[in-house]
Every structure is written in C-alpha cells, then in structure tokens.
Motif scaffolding. Structure first.
Motif, PDB file in Angstrom:
ATOM      1  N   THR A 144       9.888   0.210   1.487  1.00  0.00           N
ATOM      2  CA  THR A 144       9.762  -0.779   0.311  1.00  0.00           C
ATOM      3  C   THR A 144      11.198  -0.558  -0.288  1.00  0.00           C
ATOM      4  OG1 THR A 144       8.652   0.679  -1.074  1.00  0.00           O
ATOM      5  CG2 THR A 144       7.232  -0.859   0.304  1.00  0.00           C
ATOM      6  N   PRO A 149      13.883  -5.418   0.987  1.00  0.00           N
ATOM      7  CA  PRO A 149      14.964  -6.219   0.445  1.00  0.00           C
ATOM      8  C   PRO A 149      15.933  -6.579   1.483  1.00  0.00           C
ATOM      9  CG  PRO A 149      14.729  -4.189  -0.759  1.00  0.00           C
ATOM     10  CD  PRO A 149      13.924  -4.031   0.330  1.00  0.00           C
ATOM     11  N   GLU A 154       9.666  -8.634  -1.161  1.00  0.00           N
ATOM     12  CA  GLU A 154       9.608  -7.782  -2.352  1.00  0.00           C
ATOM     13  C   GLU A 154       8.300  -7.105  -2.073  1.00  0.00           C
ATOM     14  OE1 GLU A 154       9.152  -9.888  -5.827  1.00  0.00           O
ATOM     15  OE2 GLU A 154      11.270 -10.708  -6.121  1.00  0.00           O
TER      16      GLU A 154
END
Length: 313
Positions: A144, A149, A154
């Motif tokens: 994450t 990204p 997100e």
C-alpha cells in the motif's frame, strides 16, 4: 562498482596485500560485492556501509549455520566500523544460471535445496528475533505504501485487518530459522555437490513454510506448478494453508519492494519481475484460507492494476 577507499588497507591487514579488487555484484540493498584475487587465491569482499547496513546479524547467522554443518561462507576478516567483511569465495556456479544453462539439472538441484531446508528445520533458530505479526504487517504494508501509488491507486481501509485475520496463528510460530531470501540467486553449487548459502543476514525465527515459498515462488525465475508440487511433496508434512498464506504475504511484500526499488532507488530492472509475482499471488489468494485478503484485493485492486503493464510507464 568502485571499491571502497578503505578496502586496500583492510585487505593489507587481513594478509591480502596487493590483491586485485574486481567488481562482482550488487543487490537490492546497499551491499556490494567484489572478488579479491591474489595469485591463485580468491575471496569475496562484502561492502556493507554502516550507515545503511548492520552486518552483525550476518555474522551471527553465518556462525549459527556453520555450527549446524551448513555451507555458509567462512569469515576471513572483518572491520565493522568500515562495513567490510572478507568472505570465502563460493565461485560462480549459482543455481539460477546453472539451471538456465542446463534445464535437466533443475529437478535434482531443487531436490537438494529442499533437503537443505528439511535438515535446517530439524534445528532450533538460535535466539534469532521472531518473525511476528508486526514484521509480517510491516512487510505487507509495503504494497500500500509503494505499489498502489505507482499504479495511481489509494489504499482502502481494512488492509491490516485482513492480514491480521489470516496471519493470526502463523505469527506465533517461531520454531525454525527462516533465511528469508532462499532462492536460486542466493544458492551456490559447490564442489562435491553441496549447496552454499548466501544473503541470510535478515534471518528470523519463524514458520517453516516461509523459505519454501521463497524457493518455489521465485520472483526472478519461473518455477513450474508441477515442480512446486513435487518439491512440497518431497519436503513432507506441511500446512498447505500456511504455505498459501505466507506465499501471499511474501508476494505482496515483493510487489511493494520492487516498486520502491524503482521509484525511490532508481532500480527499474526489478519491474520486469512484477507479472510473475502477480501470478504467484493470484494463485495464493485463491486458497480458502486467504478469503479476507482476497476480498480486500478484489475490492481495491482492479485487474488492470495487477498485470503490471504499467511498468512501461
């Protein structure tokens, strides 16, 4: 690959004065390796800058492996203040290149690698730090933090909770030495058929399935599902749900690490491995034990962000 300025004096003190220092390899960390040659004698110089790398765990694990009779490089000299360690040279017969050049040797070499793990797992982990929930979560979180990204996504909520649910029982297992990067690029073929072990400085006390995943779901080379199944059978009794869970955790971590190597460290070559890693991860997520994590991926990572075609961007 310019040798560190302290290397000549270090080698002089170690009795290798006048030796040639030749580039050998770098890796995904800040460590670099050089071959030291003086006449017919050879050794390997590991440069691990103290500002970035702590070499004490490497020395500890090497001693532990030696005490158990495994082939880790002998330590010939060390200067931890300079981050320099002189190691036994295991030569150039790395498993990855050997099996690429001689595919018929793949199965017997992998059988030997499985036997090493089976033997290692008969012994305790010698006071190594635990592979606990905090470590598993921190590693999975690289996905994450770095991968999402990189593909313009997100992180949605519930990621850590999903992993908590599937890792709950595994995180309490600290009964074997987990080398953590046991794969074809870190195993050497030595004269006489023994296997030499490399890159074990991050070893922890954890679950026996982890290094099986490292070997059989190799991010850098294809391991067929048939070979994977045969080697798991060779290993013997194993919790296959744990194997799938740790496979999913490791592959999720690797996707994040490879994205980080690209975005932060300027090492884009690792991106070429992402599609293979996704293939392993998809297979692991299909196991019923991964249901909470699979549901999170289905909700937050669309198929177009999984195939890693974004590498070209």
């Amino acid at each position: 690959m310019i040798p560190p300025s302290a290397a000549p004096a270090f080698l002089d003190r170690a009795g290798w004065d006048g030796a040639a220092i030749l580039p050998l390899a770098g890796d995904a960390s800040f460590r670099r390796y050089f071959r030291v040659v003086r006449g017919d004698a050879r050794a390997v110089l590991m440069d691990a800058p103290p500002a970035h790398e702590d070499s004490r765990p490497f020395l500890h694990v090497a001693a532990h492996l030696h005490a158990l009779g495994f082939a880790a490089p002998r330590i010939l000299a060390q200067d931890l203040d300079e981050g320099l360690i002189l190691l036994e040279d295991f030569g150039d017969a790395r498993v990855a290149e050997v099996v690429a050049a001689e595919p018929t040797r793949e199965r017997p070499i992998y059988e030997a690698a499985i036997d090493v793990l089976r033997d290692l797992h008969r012994h305790g982990p010698d006071m190594l730090p635990p592979y606990d929930m905090a470590v598993y979560q921190r590693e999975a979180g690289l996905f994450t933090e770095w991968y999402l990204p990189a593909v313009g996504l997100e992180a949605g909520g519930g990621f850590a909770a999903a992993w908590e649910a599937v890792l709950d029982t595994i995180a309490g297992r600290h009964d074997v030495t987990v080398l953590r990067d046991y794969h074809a690029e870190n195993i050497m073929l030595l004269p006489g058929g023994a296997l030499g072990l490399l890159d074990f400085q991050d070893a922890l006390a954890g679950h026996p399935a982890y290094d099986l995943v490292s070997l059989l779901q190799d991010a850098r080379r294809d391991v067929s599902a048939e070979l994977e199944a045969a080697m798991l059978d060779r290993y013997g009794a194993l919790d296959r749900a744990a194997y799938a869970i740790l496979g999913a955790q490791r592959n999720t971590k690797i996707l994040g690490i490879f994205a980080r190597l690209w975005r932060r460290d300027g090492k884009p070559r690792y991106l070429a491995f992402q599609p293979r890693v996704w293939g392993y991860l998809e297979r692991d997520l299909a196991h019923p034990a991964l249901a909470p994590v699979r549901e999170w991926f289905d909700a937050h990572v669309p198929p177009t962000a999984r195939a890693a075609h974004w590498v070209a961007a």
